[in-house]
Write an enzyme that holds these catalytic residues in place. Structure first.
Site, PDB file in Angstrom:
ATOM      1  N   ALA A 161     -67.164   2.772   3.429  1.00  0.00           N
ATOM      2  CA  ALA A 161     -67.972   1.549   3.303  1.00  0.00           C
ATOM      3  C   ALA A 161     -69.473   1.853   3.289  1.00  0.00           C
ATOM      4  CB  ALA A 161     -67.645   0.589   4.441  1.00  0.00           C
ATOM      5  N   TYR A 185     -70.253  -5.292   0.311  1.00  0.00           N
ATOM      6  CA  TYR A 185     -70.736  -6.411   1.123  1.00  0.00           C
ATOM      7  C   TYR A 185     -72.263  -6.519   0.968  1.00  0.00           C
ATOM      8  CZ  TYR A 185     -71.754  -9.261   5.209  1.00  0.00           C
ATOM      9  OH  TYR A 185     -72.215 -10.243   6.029  1.00  0.00           O
ATOM     10  N   ASN A 187     -74.965  -6.260   2.600  1.00  0.00           N
ATOM     11  CA  ASN A 187     -75.986  -5.315   3.084  1.00  0.00           C
ATOM     12  C   ASN A 187     -75.604  -3.850   2.839  1.00  0.00           C
ATOM     13  OD1 ASN A 187     -74.067  -4.697   4.957  1.00  0.00           O
ATOM     14  ND2 ASN A 187     -75.170  -5.511   6.726  1.00  0.00           N
ATOM     15  N   LYS A 188     -74.613  -3.593   2.025  1.00  0.00           N
ATOM     16  CA  LYS A 188     -74.217  -2.200   1.781  1.00  0.00           C
ATOM     17  C   LYS A 188     -75.072  -1.566   0.673  1.00  0.00           C
ATOM     18  CE  LYS A 188     -71.280  -2.032   5.106  1.00  0.00           C
ATOM     19  NZ  LYS A 188     -70.021  -2.710   5.230  1.00  0.00           N
ATOM     20  N   THR A 189     -74.817  -0.291   0.389  1.00  0.00           N
ATOM     21  CA  THR A 189     -75.746   0.461  -0.486  1.00  0.00           C
ATOM     22  C   THR A 189     -75.808  -0.085  -1.902  1.00  0.00           C
ATOM     23  OG1 THR A 189     -74.004   2.052  -0.917  1.00  0.00           O
ATOM     24  CG2 THR A 189     -75.582   2.601   0.827  1.00  0.00           C
TER      25      THR A 189
END
Ligand SMILES: *Cc1c(COP(=O)(O)O)cnc(C)c1O
Length: 388
Positions: A161, A185, A187-189
């Site tokens: 994740a 999601y 706020n992911k990279t």
């Protein structure tokens, strides 16, 4: 000045591709999702990629395809997000939590070997590439986590994740394990708002995941609307799930994927500056990177306020917030969450490293568009708070 903990960069082809979807008259899974899967597989250098509506969904499909049964036991790192363990419970199986290494918050081949000696009946492992750094899955001496697992007959589910795009020894995370799961999601990279991707080189796993992703129906939705067979005709071969990724989200993902390497490079610049400018602070332990500089995804920049710190982690977070700086905590360890603590009688004494990390850990802001001024502000305020 205000510095958020993270901020999405959405300045590429996102709007263009989403508009194409809206104008197509078909908003859920179709061509954009297929294209996102193909481009993602190409980027990771893996045979199969399966787009789903979250990483949790990918993990669920992955653990189901690995054949985990009710009553089985599965190794899971203690220092992770709850999704890594809840999917074990979805199968009626039981997590066996592993303490992690100080500095990286990863499990290591040594930790795994010790755990296998204590629990020889465990045949599955969830690995978390914490913060964007790959665990030591492979190494030149053939004693990595994958090597151990192959020898012991342990199947591996990678929770990546945090780890896109991340590498180990120049090889992309997602290209060597049994099953690897990525999160998109918010706020992911890279993000699709909500979304996830499962990658595998195993055709049997891929076929199972594709069917279970959509109700256990033996044909894809897209297939239903493009093939010559009447679209109402399908068979159900298992009680599957509803985990497909809509084209609206895939459109955003395609645009984000085009920028993924640039985003990673920009996060690395931020990380390297933190490492340089905070290295003299005796009260702070900085994250340890054991991979090549270009191989780290730098999703997080977690520091630990150590025993020399005169202020608590919670006070530190409050003072950062008072100065307009967003921070977060990764993570409250699994053994402290009441469901797992109470049902598995988990004792903090069995997780000394995770306990030590938990007491002092705080993640500093890191995101691609973070300016030098924003970063200087964070660095200055950290110093002022710790050394008033
Ligand atoms: C975010 C995250 C997940 C879950 O991802 P979703 O896409 O929100 O389902 C799983 N594991 C870890 C380690 C995460 O950080």
């Amino acid at each position: 000045m205000k510095v958020p903990f993270s901020k999405v960069t959405c300045a590429g082809n996102e709007l263009k591709y989403v508009t194409e979807v809206l104008e197509s008259g078909w908003l859920t899974t179709a061509g954009k999702t297929l294209s996102f899967e193909n481009k993602f597989a190409e980027k990771v250098n893996v045979r199969y990629a399966c787009a789903v509506n979250s990483c949790t969904a990918a993990l669920h499909l992955g653990i189901e395809a690995l054949g985990v049964q009710s009553g089985d036991k599965v190794f899971v790192p203690d220092m992770t997000f709850t999704a890594s363990a809840e999917i074990v419970r979805y199968m009626g199986a039981d997590p066996v939590f592993l303490d992690v290494e100080y500095g990286t918050s990863l499990i290591t081949p040594e930790i795994l070997k010790k755990a296998i000696a204590e629990h020889p009946d465990v045949k599955y492992l969830v690995v978390v590439h914490y913060g964007g750094q790959s665990a030591e899955m492979l190494n030149t001496s053939g004693t990595g986590i994958m090597d151990i697992c192959r020898k012991e007959g342990i199947k591996v589910l990678e929770d990546a994740a945090h780890a896109f795009p991340a590498k180990l020894g120049g090889r992309m995370v997602g290209s060597w394990g049994d099953v690897t799961c990525f999160s998109f999601y918010a706020n992911k990279t890279i993000t699709t708002g909500e979304g996830g991707m499962l990658t595998t080189n195993d055709e049997m796993i891929y076929n199972r995941v594709k069917i279970m992703r959509l109700h256990g129906i033996n044909r894809d939705v897209w297939d239903r609307f493009t093939s010559d067979k009447p679209s109402w005709e399908y068979d159900v071969v298992a009680p599957g799930f509803k985990y497909n990724m809509p084209d609206v989200n895939a459109a955003i993902g395609l645009a984000q994927l085009e920028e993924a390497d640039r985003f990673r490079d920009e996060r690395q610049v931020v990380a390297e500056r933190y490492l340089e400018k905070l290295s003299d602070l005796e009260m702070v332990d900085l994250p340890v990177s054991k991979v090549l500089p270009g191989d780290h995804a730098w999703h997080l920049f977690p520091v630990v306020l150590n025993e020399k710190s005169l202020i608590s982690r919670n006070d530190f977070i409050q003072r950062m917030a008072d100065r307009g700086i967003g921070t977060s905590v990764h993570y409250k360890p699994m053994h402290r969450l009441s469901y797992y603590r109470d049902n598995y009688q988990l004792d903090p004494l069995n997780f000394p490293v995770a306990e030590k990390i938990w007491k002092g850990t705080v993640s500093l802001p890191i995101f691609p568009s973070m300016s030098k001024e924003e970063q200087n502000y964070v660095i200055d305020e950290v110093r002022k708070i710790l050394y008033p």
